[in-house]
Write a protein that holds these residues in place. Structure first.
Motif, mmCIF file in Angstrom:
data_model
loop_
_atom_site.group_PDB
_atom_site.id
_atom_site.type_symbol
_atom_site.label_atom_id
_atom_site.label_comp_id
_atom_site.label_asym_id
_atom_site.label_seq_id
_atom_site.Cartn_x
_atom_site.Cartn_y
_atom_site.Cartn_z
ATOM 1 N N ALA A 137 0.820 -1.217 0.000
ATOM 2 C CA ALA A 137 0.000 0.000 0.000
ATOM 3 C C ALA A 137 0.855 1.269 0.000
ATOM 4 C CB ALA A 137 -0.930 0.006 1.211
ATOM 5 N N ARG A 138 2.145 1.132 0.202
ATOM 6 C CA ARG A 138 3.037 2.297 0.219
ATOM 7 C C ARG A 138 3.261 2.811 -1.198
ATOM 8 N NH1 ARG A 138 4.640 4.160 5.354
ATOM 9 N NH2 ARG A 138 3.685 2.657 6.767
ATOM 10 N N HIS A 139 3.725 4.033 -1.279
ATOM 11 C CA HIS A 139 3.849 4.686 -2.582
ATOM 12 C C HIS A 139 5.222 4.565 -3.225
ATOM 13 C CE1 HIS A 139 -0.173 6.256 -2.335
ATOM 14 N NE2 HIS A 139 0.088 6.677 -1.117
ATOM 15 N N SER A 140 6.163 3.993 -2.501
ATOM 16 C CA SER A 140 7.492 3.876 -3.104
ATOM 17 C C SER A 140 7.988 2.435 -3.019
ATOM 18 C CB SER A 140 8.497 4.807 -2.415
ATOM 19 O OG SER A 140 8.893 4.297 -1.162
ATOM 20 N N LYS A 141 8.817 2.092 -3.983
ATOM 21 C CA LYS A 141 9.417 0.763 -4.018
ATOM 22 C C LYS A 141 10.294 0.547 -2.784
ATOM 23 C CE LYS A 141 11.507 -0.082 -7.872
ATOM 24 N NZ LYS A 141 12.445 -0.402 -8.977
ATOM 25 N N LYS A 142 10.994 1.604 -2.378
ATOM 26 C CA LYS A 142 11.889 1.515 -1.219
ATOM 27 C C LYS A 142 11.108 1.134 0.045
ATOM 28 C CE LYS A 142 15.273 4.110 1.447
ATOM 29 N NZ LYS A 142 15.924 5.386 1.680
ATOM 30 N N LEU A 145 8.785 -5.755 3.099
ATOM 31 C CA LEU A 145 9.036 -7.148 2.711
ATOM 32 C C LEU A 145 10.166 -7.743 3.540
ATOM 33 C CD1 LEU A 145 8.693 -6.946 -1.182
ATOM 34 C CD2 LEU A 145 7.051 -7.909 0.459
ATOM 35 N N HIS A 146 11.183 -6.934 3.826
ATOM 36 C CA HIS A 146 12.279 -7.418 4.679
ATOM 37 C C HIS A 146 11.786 -7.658 6.113
ATOM 38 C CE1 HIS A 146 15.655 -7.388 1.931
ATOM 39 N NE2 HIS A 146 15.264 -6.207 1.478
ATOM 40 N N ILE A 147 10.908 -6.824 6.586
ATOM 41 C CA ILE A 147 10.326 -7.041 7.921
ATOM 42 C C ILE A 147 9.518 -8.338 7.924
ATOM 43 C CG2 ILE A 147 8.680 -6.147 9.622
ATOM 44 C CD1 ILE A 147 9.608 -3.291 8.708
ATOM 45 N N LEU A 173 6.141 -22.457 5.080
ATOM 46 C CA LEU A 173 7.211 -21.514 5.434
ATOM 47 C C LEU A 173 8.176 -21.341 4.268
ATOM 48 C CD1 LEU A 173 8.079 -22.639 9.063
ATOM 49 C CD2 LEU A 173 7.575 -20.297 8.403
ATOM 50 N N GLU A 174 8.592 -22.456 3.685
ATOM 51 C CA GLU A 174 9.536 -22.397 2.576
ATOM 52 C C GLU A 174 8.922 -21.724 1.352
ATOM 53 O OE1 GLU A 174 11.387 -26.183 1.809
ATOM 54 O OE2 GLU A 174 12.029 -26.382 3.892
ATOM 55 N N ARG A 175 7.647 -22.004 1.078
ATOM 56 C CA ARG A 175 6.974 -21.382 -0.063
ATOM 57 C C ARG A 175 6.909 -19.865 0.112
ATOM 58 N NH1 ARG A 175 1.109 -23.017 -0.715
ATOM 59 N NH2 ARG A 175 2.073 -25.064 -0.671
ATOM 60 N N VAL A 176 6.509 -19.430 1.299
ATOM 61 C CA VAL A 176 6.421 -17.992 1.557
ATOM 62 C C VAL A 176 7.803 -17.349 1.475
ATOM 63 C CG1 VAL A 176 5.830 -16.232 3.283
ATOM 64 C CG2 VAL A 176 4.279 -18.164 2.882
ATOM 65 N N ASP A 177 8.806 -18.026 1.997
ATOM 66 C CA ASP A 177 10.171 -17.491 1.933
ATOM 67 C C ASP A 177 10.619 -17.309 0.486
ATOM 68 O OD1 ASP A 177 12.699 -16.634 3.001
ATOM 69 O OD2 ASP A 177 13.488 -18.615 2.515
ATOM 70 N N LYS A 178 10.372 -18.291 -0.353
ATOM 71 C CA LYS A 178 10.755 -18.194 -1.763
ATOM 72 C C LYS A 178 10.002 -17.065 -2.456
ATOM 73 C CE LYS A 178 12.192 -22.971 -2.289
ATOM 74 N NZ LYS A 178 11.881 -24.296 -2.801
ATOM 75 N N MET A 179 8.729 -16.922 -2.148
ATOM 76 C CA MET A 179 7.932 -15.862 -2.767
ATOM 77 C C MET A 179 8.413 -14.486 -2.323
ATOM 78 S SD MET A 179 4.111 -17.349 -2.604
ATOM 79 C CE MET A 179 3.496 -18.457 -3.846
ATOM 80 N N LEU A 180 8.688 -14.343 -1.040
ATOM 81 C CA LEU A 180 9.199 -13.060 -0.547
ATOM 82 C C LEU A 180 10.557 -12.743 -1.164
ATOM 83 C CD1 LEU A 180 8.258 -13.125 3.245
ATOM 84 C CD2 LEU A 180 7.355 -11.588 1.499
ATOM 85 N N SER A 181 11.420 -13.737 -1.229
ATOM 86 C CA SER A 181 12.744 -13.530 -1.822
ATOM 87 C C SER A 181 12.614 -13.129 -3.286
ATOM 88 C CB SER A 181 13.588 -14.797 -1.706
ATOM 89 O OG SER A 181 13.830 -15.102 -0.357
ATOM 90 N N GLY A 182 11.732 -13.797 -4.011
ATOM 91 C CA GLY A 182 11.521 -13.469 -5.411
ATOM 92 C C GLY A 182 10.962 -12.072 -5.597
ATOM 93 N N ILE A 192 11.313 -9.551 -3.519
ATOM 94 C CA ILE A 192 12.382 -8.613 -3.165
ATOM 95 C C ILE A 192 13.350 -8.450 -4.340
ATOM 96 C CG2 ILE A 192 14.417 -8.282 -1.682
ATOM 97 C CD1 ILE A 192 12.660 -9.542 0.607
ATOM 98 N N ARG A 193 13.746 -9.579 -4.937
ATOM 99 C CA ARG A 193 14.644 -9.504 -6.099
ATOM 100 C C ARG A 193 13.990 -8.768 -7.260
ATOM 101 N NH1 ARG A 193 16.016 -14.644 -4.559
ATOM 102 N NH2 ARG A 193 14.592 -15.599 -6.041
ATOM 103 N N HIS A 194 12.720 -9.047 -7.499
ATOM 104 C CA HIS A 194 11.982 -8.397 -8.584
ATOM 105 C C HIS A 194 11.944 -6.875 -8.423
ATOM 106 C CE1 HIS A 194 8.898 -7.723 -11.626
ATOM 107 N NE2 HIS A 194 8.196 -7.054 -10.727
ATOM 108 N N LEU A 195 11.837 -6.448 -7.180
ATOM 109 C CA LEU A 195 11.790 -5.010 -6.915
ATOM 110 C C LEU A 195 13.184 -4.376 -6.839
ATOM 111 C CD1 LEU A 195 8.917 -4.990 -4.270
ATOM 112 C CD2 LEU A 195 8.813 -4.126 -6.621
ATOM 113 N N GLY A 196 14.209 -5.214 -7.013
ATOM 114 C CA GLY A 196 15.572 -4.689 -7.036
ATOM 115 C C GLY A 196 16.216 -4.579 -5.679
ATOM 116 N N GLY A 197 15.667 -5.285 -4.719
ATOM 117 C CA GLY A 197 16.221 -5.229 -3.364
ATOM 118 C C GLY A 197 17.278 -6.275 -3.127
ATOM 119 N N LYS A 198 17.984 -6.120 -2.037
ATOM 120 C CA LYS A 198 19.027 -7.079 -1.640
ATOM 121 C C LYS A 198 18.452 -8.058 -0.638
ATOM 122 C CE LYS A 198 22.690 -3.736 -2.235
ATOM 123 N NZ LYS A 198 23.686 -2.909 -1.580
#
Length: 120
Positions: free
Chosen positions: A56-61, A67-69, A102-111, A113-119
């Motif tokens: 819902a936030r307005h910036s990718k950052k 997502l990291h939280i 847990l593993e499925r959610v972790d993979k989705m979150l990681s993906g 994050i990568r898609h949005l250009g995060g580390k």
């Protein structure tokens, strides 16, 4: 109200995980009602909640920050469920199902994050 989080598979899977965590803790010993059971439920709810808030936030950052939280809460939940398993509050079948989610959610979150250009 625009609900961008509802379009995310990561959010849907995290909701499934939270629901299963609640159902699993329903049969924990009563002495854990305000202890491990409560901790598991809070961590589980935190994951989809942070995905939703970030979406819902307005910036990718900002989205990446939430997502990291969510990933941190996922790690917290993994630790708590491991303890519950060792204390024999969770049987092997429940553990397998929870761990797969847990593993499925972790993979989705990681993906995501990568898609949005995060580390990671």
């Amino acid at each position: 109200m625009n609900k961008p989080h509802k379009k995310l598979d990561a959010w849907a899977s995290a909701i499934d995980l939270a629901q299963l965590a609640y159902q699993t803790t329903d049969h924990f010993p009563i002495k854990e009602q305000y202890g491990l059971s409560s901790q598991i439920r809070r961590a589980a709810v935190s994951i989809p909640s942070n995905i939703a808030e970030g979406a819902a936030r307005h910036s990718k950052k900002e989205f990446l920050q939430f997502l990291h939280i969510a990933r941190g809460s996922l790690s917290e939940l993994d630790t708590q469920l491991e303890l519950a398993k060792r204390l024999e509050y969770i049987d092997q079948n429940e553990w397998v199902t929870l761990n797969e989610l847990l593993e499925r959610v972790d993979k989705m979150l990681s993906g995501l994050i990568r898609h949005l250009g995060g580390k990671l």
